[in-house]
Enzyme design. Structure first.
Site, PDB file in Angstrom:
ATOM      1  N   ARG A 185      54.109  80.395  58.655  1.00 15.23           N
ATOM      2  CA  ARG A 185      54.179  80.863  57.430  1.00 15.23           C
ATOM      3  C   ARG A 185      53.130  81.767  56.680  1.00 15.23           C
ATOM      4  O   ARG A 185      52.140  82.810  56.379  1.00 15.23           O
ATOM      5  CB  ARG A 185      55.272  80.817  56.429  1.00 15.23           C
ATOM      6  CG  ARG A 185      56.769  81.188  56.844  1.00 15.23           C
ATOM      7  CD  ARG A 185      57.639  80.938  56.405  1.00 15.23           C
ATOM      8  NE  ARG A 185      58.998  80.583  57.132  1.00 15.23           N
ATOM      9  CZ  ARG A 185      59.946  81.102  56.218  1.00 15.23           C
ATOM     10  NH1 ARG A 185      60.093  81.516  54.829  1.00 15.23           N
ATOM     11  NH2 ARG A 185      61.497  80.841  57.340  1.00 15.23           N
ATOM     12  N   ARG A 208      59.743  84.704  59.278  1.00 18.07           N
ATOM     13  CA  ARG A 208      60.500  83.413  60.204  1.00 18.07           C
ATOM     14  C   ARG A 208      58.386  82.457  60.875  1.00 18.07           C
ATOM     15  O   ARG A 208      57.815  82.703  60.217  1.00 18.07           O
ATOM     16  CB  ARG A 208      60.917  84.643  60.845  1.00 18.07           C
ATOM     17  CG  ARG A 208      62.127  85.290  60.827  1.00 18.07           C
ATOM     18  CD  ARG A 208      63.666  84.331  60.174  1.00 18.07           C
ATOM     19  NE  ARG A 208      63.693  83.275  60.471  1.00 18.07           N
ATOM     20  CZ  ARG A 208      64.263  82.604  61.556  1.00 18.07           C
ATOM     21  NH1 ARG A 208      64.806  83.893  62.643  1.00 18.07           N
ATOM     22  NH2 ARG A 208      64.802  81.802  62.273  1.00 18.07           N
ATOM     23  N   CYS A 224      73.614  81.385  53.635  1.00 18.50           N
ATOM     24  CA  CYS A 224      72.613  81.480  52.732  1.00 18.50           C
ATOM     25  C   CYS A 224      71.949  82.753  52.404  1.00 18.50           C
ATOM     26  O   CYS A 224      70.641  83.181  52.536  1.00 18.50           O
ATOM     27  CB  CYS A 224      71.441  80.632  53.910  1.00 18.50           C
ATOM     28  SG  CYS A 224      71.193  80.642  55.407  1.00 18.50           S
ATOM     29  N   ARG A 255      68.346  87.626  48.864  1.00 15.87           N
ATOM     30  CA  ARG A 255      67.973  86.965  47.882  1.00 15.87           C
ATOM     31  C   ARG A 255      66.513  86.764  47.124  1.00 15.87           C
ATOM     32  O   ARG A 255      66.749  88.039  45.720  1.00 15.87           O
ATOM     33  CB  ARG A 255      68.511  85.081  47.275  1.00 15.87           C
ATOM     34  CG  ARG A 255      68.022  84.826  45.672  1.00 15.87           C
ATOM     35  CD  ARG A 255      68.299  83.488  46.153  1.00 15.87           C
ATOM     36  NE  ARG A 255      67.362  82.618  46.457  1.00 15.87           N
ATOM     37  CZ  ARG A 255      66.189  82.669  46.129  1.00 15.87           C
ATOM     38  NH1 ARG A 255      65.805  82.739  45.328  1.00 15.87           N
ATOM     39  NH2 ARG A 255      65.396  81.644  46.758  1.00 15.87           N
ATOM     40  N   ARG A 256      65.719  87.024  47.742  1.00 11.16           N
ATOM     41  CA  ARG A 256      64.203  86.938  47.353  1.00 11.16           C
ATOM     42  C   ARG A 256      64.031  88.763  47.312  1.00 11.16           C
ATOM     43  O   ARG A 256      63.171  89.080  46.658  1.00 11.16           O
ATOM     44  CB  ARG A 256      63.429  86.173  47.631  1.00 11.16           C
ATOM     45  CG  ARG A 256      63.670  84.331  47.841  1.00 11.16           C
ATOM     46  CD  ARG A 256      62.215  84.248  48.535  1.00 11.16           C
ATOM     47  NE  ARG A 256      62.549  82.502  48.225  1.00 11.16           N
ATOM     48  CZ  ARG A 256      62.260  81.484  48.931  1.00 11.16           C
ATOM     49  NH1 ARG A 256      62.086  82.465  50.473  1.00 11.16           N
ATOM     50  NH2 ARG A 256      62.166  80.314  48.681  1.00 11.16           N
ATOM     51  N   LYS A 296      70.511  74.143  50.083  1.00  9.06           N
ATOM     52  CA  LYS A 296      70.298  75.079  50.077  1.00  9.06           C
ATOM     53  C   LYS A 296      71.051  75.924  51.579  1.00  9.06           C
ATOM     54  O   LYS A 296      71.510  76.568  51.760  1.00  9.06           O
ATOM     55  CB  LYS A 296      69.319  75.996  49.903  1.00  9.06           C
ATOM     56  CG  LYS A 296      67.709  75.479  50.472  1.00  9.06           C
ATOM     57  CD  LYS A 296      66.040  76.067  49.631  1.00  9.06           C
ATOM     58  CE  LYS A 296      65.061  76.448  50.511  1.00  9.06           C
ATOM     59  NZ  LYS A 296      65.568  77.045  52.445  1.00  9.06           N
ATOM     60  N   ASP A 297      70.683  75.331  52.726  1.00  8.31           N
ATOM     61  CA  ASP A 297      70.801  75.789  53.719  1.00  8.31           C
ATOM     62  C   ASP A 297      72.133  74.493  54.356  1.00  8.31           C
ATOM     63  O   ASP A 297      72.881  75.738  55.084  1.00  8.31           O
ATOM     64  CB  ASP A 297      69.750  74.220  55.245  1.00  8.31           C
ATOM     65  CG  ASP A 297      68.476  75.282  55.625  1.00  8.31           C
ATOM     66  OD1 ASP A 297      68.500  76.258  54.612  1.00  8.31           O
ATOM     67  OD2 ASP A 297      67.556  74.715  55.772  1.00  8.31           O
TER      68      ASP A 297
END
Length: 312
Positions: A154, A148, A241, A130-131, A82-83
């Protein structure tokens, strides 16, 4: 056969898990092979005080590794698929895509457990447009705040009370042993994943046939075909992304089904659709679906957030 291989990797715990996984697979496949790992820091790792969307979306976590590979300092690099930008630098190729582990997005919320149970105005952390867009479509009352740092960082911010909930990839949490922290997996009907989420991409020099041949056993054909459809979709909308789009391809009736969404940042406008076709047409289906959503109104949304589209 090569006696020694050097893998390039980011220094985060998740990136190291991914590199260790590939290294272990190589050692088992080729007994006696020496596999070393070279840790590197990328732009995306260095800049932690700004949202990803503001520091650029393409190649934030890959460029430094790719430069080192082209210079011969490493033989291959392991990335989260995905990156990976849809355009790979000249001289490099994605030579293997591993079997997708889990494509889902996870809610981590010790007190309220689920997204639906969060009180009005709850603070939800995520670094993904996106989320953010897809969550606000169903819970516009929530306060979505940029988050981040690596997975451990996180989770600590959540535990320290900075957020009521955070959203992370299921695969990353499970790979690091934090699967028990997941309180809900968001259904695909609500939140489509990022391109290739849950799969690893192994990148190598295009002319290094020996290394590419040695890595071939790691390729998962089903995941690779689905990823081709997803990456074709992203390529058509020209996004890195940090684009408010989700796309997910799955095997269906002997072929492949691709579903995608383009959403405004506030979640108020969404264009979502799906297509189905033959396995051999996976890439074409991704392009087709992207153009369909762009024509339906998605192109205006992307222009609004400052993306320059080139629909070749």
């Amino acid at each position: 056969m090569r006696q020694k291989i050097v893998i390039g990797t980011r220094s985060s715990k998740l990136a190291l898990w991914q590199a260790d996984y590939v290294a272990d697979c190589l050692r088992k496949k080729y007994p006696g092979l020496i596999v070393e790992e070279k840790k590197m820091t990328t732009k995306g790792d260095k800049i932690l005080d700004a949202p990803l969307a503001k520091i650029g979306g393409k190649g934030l976590f890959t460029k430094e590794l790719e430069a080192e590979m082209l210079e011969g300092g490493i033989d291959l690099a392991v990335h989260s698929l995905k990156d990976m930008p849809t355009e790979v630098p000249d001289g490099l190729v994605i030579t293997a895509i591993t079997k997708r582990f889990d494509s889902g997005d996870a809610v981590v919320c010790p007190k309220y457990k689920t997204l639906d149970a969060l009180p009005q105005g709850a603070r939800v952390g995520t670094s993904s447009l996106r989320r953010r867009a897809q969550i606000l479509a169903v819970r516009p009352d929530l306060e979505l705040i940029d988050l981040r740092g690596n997975v451990n960082t996180r989770l600590k911010k959540l535990d320290d009370g900075e957020y009521d909930a955070i959203i992370l990839a299921v695969a990353g949490l499970k790979r690091l042993g934090f699967g028990d922290r997941i309180t809900e997996v968001l259904p695909k009907s609500m939140c489509l994943p990022a391109v290739g989420q849950g799969a690893l991409a192994i990148e190598a020099r295009e002319d290094d046939k020996e290394i590419r041949d040695m890595l071939a056993f790691l390729q998962d054909d089903e995941t690779t075909r689905c990823a081709a459809a997803e990456r074709a979709f992203l390529e058509t909308v020209e996004g890195g992304c940090q684009v408010p789009v989700g796309v997910y391809a799955v095997p269906s009736d002997g072929g492949v089904e691709v579903e995608a969404v383009i959403a405004s940042l506030d979640g108020k406008r969404r264009f979502r659709d799906k297509v189905k076709g033959e396995w051999n047409d996976a890439e074409a289906l991704g392009h087709q679906l992207a153009n369909r959503l762009l024509d339906a109104g998605g192109i205006e949304i992307l222009h609004e957030i400052g993306l320059l589209l080139d629909r070749k």
